[in-house]
Design an enzyme around this catalytic site. Structure first.
Site, mmCIF file in Angstrom:
data_model
loop_
_atom_site.group_PDB
_atom_site.id
_atom_site.type_symbol
_atom_site.label_atom_id
_atom_site.label_comp_id
_atom_site.label_asym_id
_atom_site.label_seq_id
_atom_site.Cartn_x
_atom_site.Cartn_y
_atom_site.Cartn_z
ATOM 1 N N THR A 75 0.840 -1.189 0.000
ATOM 2 C CA THR A 75 0.000 0.000 0.000
ATOM 3 C C THR A 75 0.875 1.239 0.000
ATOM 4 O OG1 THR A 75 -1.693 1.262 1.191
ATOM 5 C CG2 THR A 75 -0.208 -0.064 2.541
ATOM 6 N N HIS A 76 0.360 2.325 -0.604
ATOM 7 C CA HIS A 76 1.039 3.624 -0.530
ATOM 8 C C HIS A 76 0.403 4.517 0.527
ATOM 9 C CE1 HIS A 76 3.744 3.106 -3.833
ATOM 10 N NE2 HIS A 76 2.775 2.755 -4.658
ATOM 11 N N GLU A 115 -3.417 1.318 -11.352
ATOM 12 C CA GLU A 115 -4.692 1.962 -11.613
ATOM 13 C C GLU A 115 -5.819 1.028 -11.180
ATOM 14 O OE1 GLU A 115 -7.056 4.180 -15.142
ATOM 15 O OE2 GLU A 115 -5.086 3.346 -15.628
ATOM 16 N N ASP A 150 -8.295 -3.330 -0.553
ATOM 17 C CA ASP A 150 -9.050 -2.215 -1.093
ATOM 18 C C ASP A 150 -10.138 -1.936 -0.074
ATOM 19 O OD1 ASP A 150 -9.328 -0.255 -3.102
ATOM 20 O OD2 ASP A 150 -11.148 -1.240 -3.787
ATOM 21 N N GLY A 182 -8.188 9.452 6.459
ATOM 22 C CA GLY A 182 -9.344 9.383 5.560
ATOM 23 C C GLY A 182 -10.608 9.987 6.167
ATOM 24 N N ASP A 208 -12.198 9.062 8.858
ATOM 25 C CA ASP A 208 -12.378 8.793 10.297
ATOM 26 C C ASP A 208 -13.031 9.960 11.054
ATOM 27 O OD1 ASP A 208 -11.353 6.270 10.011
ATOM 28 O OD2 ASP A 208 -9.393 6.706 10.905
ATOM 29 N N LYS A 221 -9.323 1.648 17.633
ATOM 30 C CA LYS A 221 -9.768 1.447 16.245
ATOM 31 C C LYS A 221 -9.367 0.056 15.764
ATOM 32 C CE LYS A 221 -9.461 3.041 11.498
ATOM 33 N NZ LYS A 221 -8.886 3.948 10.493
ATOM 34 N N ARG A 224 -10.812 -3.035 8.854
ATOM 35 C CA ARG A 224 -9.484 -3.524 8.488
ATOM 36 C C ARG A 224 -9.023 -4.596 9.477
ATOM 37 N NH1 ARG A 224 -7.842 0.835 7.458
ATOM 38 N NH2 ARG A 224 -8.313 0.631 5.249
HETATM 39 P P1 ITT Z 1 -3.499 1.929 -1.583
HETATM 40 O O1 ITT Z 1 -4.385 1.678 -2.764
HETATM 41 O O2 ITT Z 1 -2.090 2.265 -1.940
HETATM 42 O O3 ITT Z 1 -3.588 0.847 -0.543
HETATM 43 P P2 ITT Z 1 -5.426 4.028 -1.057
HETATM 44 O O4 ITT Z 1 -5.559 5.125 -0.038
HETATM 45 O O5 ITT Z 1 -5.573 4.396 -2.508
HETATM 46 O O6 ITT Z 1 -4.047 3.259 -0.818
HETATM 47 P P3 ITT Z 1 -7.859 2.478 -1.234
HETATM 48 O O7 ITT Z 1 -7.898 2.492 -2.724
HETATM 49 O O8 ITT Z 1 -8.170 1.202 -0.515
HETATM 50 O O9 ITT Z 1 -6.435 2.919 -0.662
HETATM 51 O O10 ITT Z 1 -8.810 3.643 -0.746
HETATM 52 C C1 ITT Z 1 -9.240 3.642 0.510
HETATM 53 C C2 ITT Z 1 -9.778 5.003 0.860
HETATM 54 O O11 ITT Z 1 -10.965 4.787 1.648
HETATM 55 C C3 ITT Z 1 -8.784 5.732 1.750
HETATM 56 O O12 ITT Z 1 -7.934 6.574 1.021
HETATM 57 C C4 ITT Z 1 -9.717 6.484 2.683
HETATM 58 O O13 ITT Z 1 -10.142 7.667 2.078
HETATM 59 C C5 ITT Z 1 -10.915 5.543 2.820
HETATM 60 N N1 ITT Z 1 -10.700 4.625 3.970
HETATM 61 C C6 ITT Z 1 -10.388 3.295 3.927
HETATM 62 N N2 ITT Z 1 -10.207 2.807 5.162
HETATM 63 C C7 ITT Z 1 -10.386 3.842 5.991
HETATM 64 C C8 ITT Z 1 -10.306 3.993 7.381
HETATM 65 O O14 ITT Z 1 -9.951 2.986 8.174
HETATM 66 N N3 ITT Z 1 -10.553 5.187 7.911
HETATM 67 C C9 ITT Z 1 -10.880 6.231 7.138
HETATM 68 N N4 ITT Z 1 -10.953 6.200 5.808
HETATM 69 C C10 ITT Z 1 -10.713 5.009 5.230
#
Ligand code: ITT
Length: 206
Positions: free
Chosen positions: A9-10, A42, A71, A155, A157, A177, A183
């Protein structure tokens, strides 16, 4: 030989959570940053499952390592499941987390309390070096708050209210959490699956 697991993950928020959640595995856990990998995938699929597998496959092929990717996102019932798989890019490129949850709060401003239900969803995919793949998922139910609160997490939260705890998710320390989150649930199930996959792989090597 000790196996290495790449958590692909990034997202720094996810890295911090997985560092905690996978701390006691009999594996060396590494990260994209630690390996100096900055390429991105992508996310072209329309489901969390499809995108989790897409990411895990990409980085497993790139590194030859056992690879774990997730994801995840927020599904809001009053918005027909949005932002969903688009959570990370909701509203377009170049926005901050606060910009994105601001858009959501705006879209939700006329929605009454009893219609503000939502859930976080997470799907973890594990890909073996040989290409075998399996997935596990987790969810966390809550309600979209009227205003952001708290500084923990990442994100969405700050706008995710958990009625049983009388708090927004970003008001809860990471340890809390990580006991209740989507997760954490997906990771717990995926760990069991990983142990089985490793045992099977060891059996095949003998
Ligand atoms: P990677 O694909 O590199 O893993 P990403 O941030 O793009 O990183 P996702 O495509 O899975 O990851 O997108 C998840 C998004 O959903 C994340 O950026 C948050 O905005 C939201 N999200 C996921 N889990 C969350 C959490 O535990 N708390 C808050 N927001 C969350």
């Amino acid at each position: 030989m000790e196996k290495i697991l790449l958590v692909a993950t990034h997202n720094r928020g996810k890295v911090a959570e997985y560092k905690d959640l996978l701390a006691d595995l009999p594996l060396r856990v590494t990260w994209l940053d630690e390996l100096g990998i900055d390429s991105d995938v992508e996310e072209t699929e329309e489901t969390f499952e499809g995108n989790a597998i897409l990411k895990a496959r990409h980085y497993a092929q790139l590194t030859g390592l056992w690879t774990w990717a997730d994801d995840s996102g927020l599904e809001i019932d009053a918005l027909n499941g949005r932002p969903g798989v688009y959570s990370a890019r909701y509203g377009g490129k170049g926005l901050t987390d606060a910009d994105r949850y601001g858009i959501v709060l705006d879209e939700m401003k006329d929605v009454p309390d009893n219609e503000r239900t939502a859930r976080f969803r997470c799907v973890v995919a594990i890909v073996q070096p040989g290409g075998k793949v399996d997935i596990r998922s987790g969810t966390m139910e809550g309600v979209i708050a009227h205003e952001p609160k708290g500084n923990y997490g990442f994100g969405y939260d700050p706008i995710f209210y958990i009625p049983a705890l009388h708090a927004n998710l970003a008001e809860l320390e990471s340890g809390v959490k990580n006991e209740i989150s989507h997760r954490a649930e997906a990771a717990a199930k995926a760990r069991t699956m990983l142990a089985r996959m490793l045992a099977e792989a060891d059996g095949n090597e003998e």
